[in-house]
Design an enzyme around this catalytic site. Structure first.
Site, short mmCIF file in Angstrom:
data_model
loop_
_atom_site.label_atom_id
_atom_site.label_comp_id
_atom_site.label_asym_id
_atom_site.label_seq_id
_atom_site.Cartn_x
_atom_site.Cartn_y
_atom_site.Cartn_z
N GLU A 28 0.83 -1.44 -0.34
CA GLU A 28 0.47 -0.03 0.26
C GLU A 28 1.29 1.18 -0.32
O GLU A 28 0.34 2.09 -0.74
CB GLU A 28 -0.94 0.26 1.10
CG GLU A 28 -2.31 -1.07 1.45
CD GLU A 28 -2.94 -0.96 0.07
OE1 GLU A 28 -2.87 0.61 -0.22
OE2 GLU A 28 -3.99 -1.20 -0.72
N TYR A 40 -6.91 5.39 5.12
CA TYR A 40 -6.63 5.42 4.43
C TYR A 40 -5.84 3.63 4.80
O TYR A 40 -6.29 2.65 4.16
CB TYR A 40 -6.59 5.80 3.07
CG TYR A 40 -6.09 5.00 1.90
CD1 TYR A 40 -7.15 4.20 1.09
CD2 TYR A 40 -4.88 4.00 1.27
CE1 TYR A 40 -6.64 3.43 0.21
CE2 TYR A 40 -4.14 3.37 0.48
CZ TYR A 40 -5.54 3.33 -0.06
OH TYR A 40 -5.22 2.28 -0.63
N ASP A 46 -9.17 6.19 -1.20
CA ASP A 46 -8.20 7.27 -2.13
C ASP A 46 -8.53 7.99 -3.19
O ASP A 46 -9.76 7.71 -3.95
CB ASP A 46 -6.88 6.42 -1.87
CG ASP A 46 -7.18 5.49 -3.55
OD1 ASP A 46 -9.03 5.49 -3.59
OD2 ASP A 46 -6.57 4.10 -3.41
#
Ligand code: SF4
Length: 358
Positions: free
Chosen positions: A38, A121, A139
């Protein structure tokens, strides 16, 4: 929650099961591996990230290994991905995982969110994908999908609109948890489906609405306004900046300097450079003014262009010999070509080395 959340969740999860890309970090439920992916994927394309992620996982397979790795090694593994604060925060967070959690990655949203460099997030992505918790994600891709699905015409950068989008993302992932499809990974699949739809189908330009699993449910498509959403205000105007960058040679070695702590790209290496108000046409005078060295000549080699936020930067590269009789002791190190390869350079200066020192 607007109409048909169940229908949206079912269509997205079903589509994801059939069309999801086979990405290496999707073959694991290891929160550390998912977290690394990520962070790498922020601002960077999937195909670029894959080899970086695979190399990182081979060399630093868990939080303990990352926590005790030499910082130079961490930066070298990150070299080329840019935004080096992310690499430094990964290591800080790994050290926090070791100190606070005995090396085991935490599995509650609040504990994950407390780690350095992890925002709402990323914490939501880790908890939903690794632990199948109903934590929302939002996002750029998800903002676009939701703004279109629900025809949200206000600017998502406004606080109230952003809050509304988070609420929609949360309602969807909670619906996924209730519908329980597929039984054990519903939250993970729903969140990844939103991201995947934004990456592959609901793209910024020319969204492939005909191939979209939620096209019948999409309010923007129904009204024909999908191309104009999300309604993001214009980015700040760009500014051109010029740097004179010097490849200075002495006895087969090249002068390089390490950037200090507390600045952009801290601790990375670069060639001596100085900003110039215009295209630099007298590099020797710039070198004299900046470092008080008298170069006999500085031969123009060419340019490298790159961008940092709103700045469009041109590096004008010059090659020079270190003055033989200079008594100055320049800050930095004289590197052999092998040492140049092994140290972590900023992306722009790595490009300079590849282009002009080969
Ligand atoms: Fe995006 Fe088109 Fe699908 Fe709507 S129908 S979500 S605009 S791809």
């Amino acid at each position: 929650m607007p109409a048909k959340p169940d229908a949206i969740v079912n269509a997205l999860t079903d589509w994801f099961a059939r069309h999801a890309r086979d990405l290496p970090w999707r073959r694991t439920l290891d929160p550390y591996a998912i977290w690394v992916s990520e962070i790498m994927l922020q601002q960077t394309q999937v195909k670029t990230v894959i080899p970086y992620w695979e190399r990182w996982m081979r060399e630093l397979p868990d939080a303990g290994a990352l926590a005790k790795a030499p910082p130079e090694r961490v930066l070298k593994l990150w070299e080329g991905l840019g935004y080096y604060t992310r690499a430094r925060n990964l290591q800080k967070a790994a050290q926090a995982v070791v100190e606070r959690h005995g090396g085991r990655f935490p599995d509650t949203f609040d504990e994950v969110l407390e780690l350095p460099g992890i925002g709402r997030y990323t914490a939501g992505a880790i908890c939903s994908i690794a632990f199948n918790q109903p934590t929302p994600i939002l996002d750029g891709n998800v903002i676009r999908v939701l703004a279109r699905l629900f025809a949200i015409e206000d600017n998502p950068r406004e606080r109230a609109v952003n809050d509304r989008l988070w609420n929609l993302a949360e309602a969807l992932v909670q619906t996924a948890q209730k519908t329980g499809w597929p039984e054990t990974h519903a939250c993970s699949v729903l969140n990844q489906a939103l991201m995947e739809l934004g990456a592959l189908v609901c793209t910024p330009k020319n969204p492939a609405c005909d191939a979209c699993p939620v096209s019948r449910l999409c309010a923007a498509r129904r009204r024909g306004i999908q191309e104009s959403l999300p309604n993001l205000d214009q980015r700040a105007e760009t500014t051109a900046r010029h740097f004179a960058t010097f490849l200075i040679q002495r006895d087969g070695r090249w002068l390089a300097q390490q950037r200090p702590a507390g600045v952009v790209n801290a601790h990375l290496w670069e060639f001596p450079n100085v900003e110039s108000a215009h295209i630099p046409n007298d590099p020797c005078a710039l070198a004299k003014a900046q470092w008080n060295i008298t170069l006999a000549a500085a031969d123009p080699m060419g340019t490298i262009k790159h961008s940092i936020t709103r700045y469009r930067i041109t590096q004008h590269v010059f090659r020079a010999q270190w003055p033989a009789r200079s008594r100055l002791d320049p800050a930095g190190r004289w590197l052999t070509p092998g040492e140049l390869d092994s140290l972590a350079f900023t992306s722009a200066h790595r490009k300079i080395a590849r282009k002009f020192l080969r």
